[in-house]
Motif scaffolding. Structure first.
Motif, PDB file in Angstrom:
ATOM      1  N   GLY A  24      91.693  67.582  41.530  1.00 53.50           N
ATOM      2  CA  GLY A  24      90.753  68.465  40.845  1.00 53.50           C
ATOM      3  C   GLY A  24      90.936  69.919  41.236  1.00 53.50           C
ATOM      4  N   LEU A  25      91.158  70.184  42.516  1.00 54.74           N
ATOM      5  CA  LEU A  25      91.368  71.548  42.996  1.00 54.74           C
ATOM      6  C   LEU A  25      92.673  72.125  42.459  1.00 54.74           C
ATOM      7  CD1 LEU A  25      90.275  71.046  46.711  1.00 54.74           C
ATOM      8  CD2 LEU A  25      88.946  72.125  44.894  1.00 54.74           C
ATOM      9  N   LEU A  26      93.689  71.283  42.352  1.00 50.12           N
ATOM     10  CA  LEU A  26      94.973  71.729  41.807  1.00 50.12           C
ATOM     11  C   LEU A  26      94.826  72.136  40.344  1.00 50.12           C
ATOM     12  CD1 LEU A  26      98.022  72.066  42.340  1.00 50.12           C
ATOM     13  CD2 LEU A  26      98.313  69.681  41.616  1.00 50.12           C
ATOM     14  N   ILE A  27      94.090  71.318  39.587  1.00 51.41           N
ATOM     15  CA  ILE A  27      93.841  71.640  38.169  1.00 51.41           C
ATOM     16  C   ILE A  27      93.034  72.932  38.053  1.00 51.41           C
ATOM     17  CG2 ILE A  27      92.655  70.859  36.078  1.00 51.41           C
ATOM     18  CD1 ILE A  27      93.282  67.985  36.952  1.00 51.41           C
ATOM     19  N   TYR A  28      92.038  73.081  38.916  1.00 52.88           N
ATOM     20  CA  TYR A  28      91.173  74.268  38.919  1.00 52.88           C
ATOM     21  C   TYR A  28      91.987  75.529  39.187  1.00 52.88           C
ATOM     22  CZ  TYR A  28      86.802  76.827  39.891  1.00 52.88           C
ATOM     23  OH  TYR A  28      85.761  77.704  39.863  1.00 52.88           O
ATOM     24  N   ALA A  29      92.811  75.499  40.227  1.00 52.00           N
ATOM     25  CA  ALA A  29      93.627  76.668  40.583  1.00 52.00           C
ATOM     26  C   ALA A  29      94.632  76.992  39.482  1.00 52.00           C
ATOM     27  CB  ALA A  29      94.352  76.410  41.907  1.00 52.00           C
ATOM     28  N   PHE A  30      95.227  75.953  38.892  1.00 48.32           N
ATOM     29  CA  PHE A  30      96.162  76.149  37.777  1.00 48.32           C
ATOM     30  C   PHE A  30      95.471  76.831  36.596  1.00 48.32           C
ATOM     31  CE2 PHE A  30      97.370  74.213  33.665  1.00 48.32           C
ATOM     32  CZ  PHE A  30      98.612  74.811  33.492  1.00 48.32           C
ATOM     33  N   ALA A  31      94.269  76.357  36.267  1.00 49.81           N
ATOM     34  CA  ALA A  31      93.533  76.927  35.140  1.00 49.81           C
ATOM     35  C   ALA A  31      93.240  78.410  35.353  1.00 49.81           C
ATOM     36  CB  ALA A  31      92.231  76.158  34.925  1.00 49.81           C
ATOM     37  N   TRP A  32      92.857  78.751  36.579  1.00 47.24           N
ATOM     38  CA  TRP A  32      92.502  80.148  36.847  1.00 47.24           C
ATOM     39  C   TRP A  32      93.712  81.077  36.790  1.00 47.24           C
ATOM     40  CZ3 TRP A  32      88.669  83.462  36.945  1.00 47.24           C
ATOM     41  CH2 TRP A  32      87.373  82.980  36.953  1.00 47.24           C
ATOM     42  N   ILE A  95      89.165  75.031  51.906  1.00 45.30           N
ATOM     43  CA  ILE A  95      90.450  75.391  52.516  1.00 45.30           C
ATOM     44  C   ILE A  95      91.605  75.132  51.547  1.00 45.30           C
ATOM     45  CG2 ILE A  95      92.077  74.828  54.376  1.00 45.30           C
ATOM     46  CD1 ILE A  95      89.622  74.186  56.127  1.00 45.30           C
ATOM     47  N   ILE A  96      91.610  73.935  50.943  1.00 49.58           N
ATOM     48  CA  ILE A  96      92.687  73.584  50.013  1.00 49.58           C
ATOM     49  C   ILE A  96      92.651  74.474  48.773  1.00 49.58           C
ATOM     50  CG2 ILE A  96      93.619  71.750  48.549  1.00 49.58           C
ATOM     51  CD1 ILE A  96      94.110  71.363  51.521  1.00 49.58           C
ATOM     52  N   MET A  97      91.436  74.759  48.275  1.00 52.55           N
ATOM     53  CA  MET A  97      91.300  75.611  47.092  1.00 52.55           C
ATOM     54  C   MET A  97      91.821  77.019  47.365  1.00 52.55           C
ATOM     55  SD  MET A  97      90.389  75.760  43.979  1.00 52.55           S
ATOM     56  CE  MET A  97      89.793  76.853  42.705  1.00 52.55           C
ATOM     57  N   THR A  98      91.524  77.553  48.539  1.00 53.48           N
ATOM     58  CA  THR A  98      92.017  78.883  48.908  1.00 53.48           C
ATOM     59  C   THR A  98      93.543  78.898  48.940  1.00 53.48           C
ATOM     60  OG1 THR A  98      90.033  79.243  50.253  1.00 53.48           O
ATOM     61  CG2 THR A  98      91.906  80.716  50.641  1.00 53.48           C
ATOM     62  N   LEU A  99      94.140  77.848  49.492  1.00 59.68           N
ATOM     63  CA  LEU A  99      95.603  77.753  49.541  1.00 59.68           C
ATOM     64  C   LEU A  99      96.197  77.611  48.143  1.00 59.68           C
ATOM     65  CD1 LEU A  99      96.046  75.365  52.620  1.00 59.68           C
ATOM     66  CD2 LEU A  99      96.466  77.837  52.535  1.00 59.68           C
ATOM     67  N   LEU A 101      94.885  78.605  45.288  1.00 60.25           N
ATOM     68  CA  LEU A 101      94.752  79.879  44.578  1.00 60.25           C
ATOM     69  C   LEU A 101      95.822  80.872  45.019  1.00 60.25           C
ATOM     70  CD1 LEU A 101      90.866  80.378  44.559  1.00 60.25           C
ATOM     71  CD2 LEU A 101      92.318  79.998  42.567  1.00 60.25           C
ATOM     72  N   GLU A 102      96.103  80.872  46.325  1.00 59.89           N
ATOM     73  CA  GLU A 102      97.128  81.778  46.859  1.00 59.89           C
ATOM     74  C   GLU A 102      98.515  81.415  46.319  1.00 59.89           C
ATOM     75  OE1 GLU A 102      98.710  84.867  49.150  1.00 59.89           O
ATOM     76  OE2 GLU A 102      96.577  84.353  49.016  1.00 59.89           O
ATOM     77  N   LEU A 103      98.844  80.135  46.364  1.00 64.34           N
ATOM     78  CA  LEU A 103     100.164  79.685  45.921  1.00 64.34           C
ATOM     79  C   LEU A 103     100.351  79.853  44.413  1.00 64.34           C
ATOM     80  CD1 LEU A 103     100.512  76.439  48.085  1.00 64.34           C
ATOM     81  CD2 LEU A 103     101.722  78.603  48.411  1.00 64.34           C
ATOM     82  N   SER A 104      99.338  79.434  43.651  1.00 61.06           N
ATOM     83  CA  SER A 104      99.456  79.518  42.189  1.00 61.06           C
ATOM     84  C   SER A 104      99.447  80.948  41.692  1.00 61.06           C
ATOM     85  CB  SER A 104      98.318  78.717  41.525  1.00 61.06           C
ATOM     86  OG  SER A 104      97.049  79.233  41.883  1.00 61.06           O
ATOM     87  N   GLN A 105      98.817  81.853  42.442  1.00 61.91           N
ATOM     88  CA  GLN A 105      98.826  83.264  42.048  1.00 61.91           C
ATOM     89  C   GLN A 105     100.249  83.826  42.081  1.00 61.91           C
ATOM     90  OE1 GLN A 105      96.891  86.289  44.605  1.00 61.91           O
ATOM     91  NE2 GLN A 105      95.717  86.838  42.788  1.00 61.91           N
ATOM     92  N   HIS A 106     100.998  83.466  43.111  1.00 60.69           N
ATOM     93  CA  HIS A 106     102.392  83.909  43.205  1.00 60.69           C
ATOM     94  C   HIS A 106     103.283  83.141  42.225  1.00 60.69           C
ATOM     95  CE1 HIS A 106     101.600  86.467  46.634  1.00 60.69           C
ATOM     96  NE2 HIS A 106     101.016  85.455  47.260  1.00 60.69           N
ATOM     97  N   LEU A 107     102.984  81.854  42.033  1.00 57.06           N
ATOM     98  CA  LEU A 107     103.805  81.020  41.167  1.00 57.06           C
ATOM     99  C   LEU A 107     103.730  81.454  39.709  1.00 57.06           C
ATOM    100  CD1 LEU A 107     105.613  78.477  40.983  1.00 57.06           C
ATOM    101  CD2 LEU A 107     103.521  77.138  40.646  1.00 57.06           C
TER     102      LEU A 107
END
Length: 323
Positions: A24-32, A95-99, A101-107
Motif C-alpha cells: 500500500g505504501l509503495l502504491i501511495y508513493a508511486f501515485a504521488w 519510516i517506509i513511506m518516507t523512504l 517518497l525519497e526513492l520514487s522522487q528521484h526515480l
C-alpha cells in the motif's frame, strides 16, 4: 528467560499484514511522485501539507521531510489513543513511506505523467493518481495499519464515532487543500483557483476509492447450510473460520425427516473458503447465502457512540397501542 512460542497462524498473519502495508505504501508513493507532484497537485493529508511546503519553497524542502516531522508529533497522540500495537505498524509505515517518497522522487524525476501526458493531462493525472492513492491507503487500513498523518486522526474518530474513514479524513483534507490557494505563490489567480479545484477532485476520488475498498471488504453474509454432515461443517466454521454457528431444527415437508440447519454469519471474503470446505465435506449440501445489511457484535462491527441509559421496570405494565 525462555522464548515464547508464537503460533504459526499468528506469525503468518502478521507477515501478511506487513506485506500488504508495504504494498500500500509503495502504491501511495508511486501515485504521488508519478502523477501528483509533476502537476503540483495537492490532495490533502500530511503528504498534501508536505507538497504545499515543497511547491512554495521550489523544492528546497521535499515533502517527505515535512511528512516525517509532522508524523512524529501525531505518533504521540496515536500511542495515547490507539495503543502500542497500532503504533508499531504506524511507526513502520511512516519510516517506509518516507523512504519510498525519497526513492520514487528521484526515480520519477525525469519520467513521469507530465512527460507522458503533457501539460494538458492534469485532469487525467489527478483522476488516476487519486485512485492509486486511495488504493494505497485502503491496503494499509485493511491490514490494521496506517500511512500516518490524517489517517491517525481518522482512525481515532472511527474508534469512537460511527463515521467512515473517508468522511473522517474529508474535513481535515478540505482545510489543507483550501490553504494551498493562500500559501503556494502564483501570479495567475486562475491557475491558483484551478489548483484548488483539482485538489477537490482528487479528494473526492481518493475518499470514494477508500470507502469502496474498505466497505466491500467488510460486507457480511448470512449463510444457511442444509446437510446431513452438519456437525463436521459446524466444526470447520468454528475451528478454522473463527465464526459462530447456530444449529436450527428442521423438518422436511415431503419426507417428514428431522434434521439440522447450520446458520452462520461471516465476512464476504470468507465465502469462497467456506464453500470449498463444504464441497469437500458434503458435495450434496444445499447452501443459501444472502447479504446482511449490517452486523454488530463480537467479531463484527462495534456499535459506536454513547447511548443514554434506559431504565426498564420489569413489573411495569405495558399498555397496548390504541388504533
Amino acid at each position: 528467560m525462555a522464548k515464547r512460542f508464537i503460533p504459526r497462524p499468528t506469525m503468518m498473519s502478521e507477515v501478511k499484514n506487513y506485506s500488504m502495508i508495504t504494498l500500500g505504501l509503495l502504491i501511495y508513493a508511486f501515485a504521488w511522485n508519478f502523477f501528483m507532484s509533476p502537476f503540483e497537485l495537492v490532495a490533502g493529508g500530511i503528504t498534501g501539507v508536505g507538497a504545499i511546503v515543497q511547491y512554495s519553497t521550489d523544492g528546497a524542502i521535499p515533502m517527505q521531510y515535512t511528512y516525517f516531522a509532522i508524523n512524529v508529533v501525531l505518533l504521540i497522540i496515536a500511542i495515547w489513543q490507539l495503543g502500542l500495537k497500532f503504533c508499531i505498524k504506524t511507526i513502520y509505515a511512516i519510516i517506509i513511506m518516507t523512504l519510498f517518497l525519497e526513492l520514487s522522487q528521484h526515480l520519477f524525476e525525469t519520467y513521469n505523467a507530465l512527460k507522458i501526458l503533457g501539460p494538458e493531462g492534469r485532469l487525467e493525472a489527478s483522476i488516476v493518481g487519486s485512485i492509486f492513492t486511495g488504493m494505497g491507503i485502503a491496503f494499509c487500513f485493511l491490514s490494521n495499519g496506517s500511512t500516518g498523518g490524517v489517517d491517525i486522526i481518522a482512525a481515532i474518530v472511527n474508534k469512537y464515532k460511527d463515521v467512515s474513514f473517508g468522511r473522517a479524513m474529508l474535513y481535515v483534507d478540505i482545510c489543507i487543500i483550501t490553504s494551498s490557494f493562500f500559501i503556494i505563490p502564483s501570479d495567475n489567480l486562475d491557475m491558483s483557483l484551478k489548483g484548488v479545484f483539482y485538489g477537490y477532485i482528487c479528494l473526492v476520488i481518493i475518499n470514494v476509492t477508500l470507502d469502496y475498498m474498505i466497505n466491500s471488504n467488510r460486507q457480511t453474509v448470512q449463510v444457511f447450510i442444509f446437510s446431513k454432515k452438519y456437525d463436521e461443517i459446524a466444526y470447520y466454521i468454528t475451528r478454522y473460520l473463527k465464526r459462530g454457528v447456530t444449529l436450527l431444527d428442521s423438518v422436511g415437508y415431503y419426507s417428514g425427516k428431522e434434521g439440522k440447519v447450520v446458520m452462520t454469519l461471516a465476512r464476504a471474503n470468507q465465502s469462497n473458503q467456506l464453500f470449498m470446505a463444504i464441497k469437500q465435506i458434503d458435495p450434496n449440501a444445499l447452501i443459501s447465502q444472502s447479504k446482511a445489511m449490517a452486523v454488530y457484535g463480537n467479531g463484527f462491527d462495534k456499535i459506536k457512540g454513547k447511548a443514554k441509559s434506559i431504565n426498564i421496570e420489569k413489573d411495569e405494565p405495558v399498555e397496548p397501542e390504541k388504533n
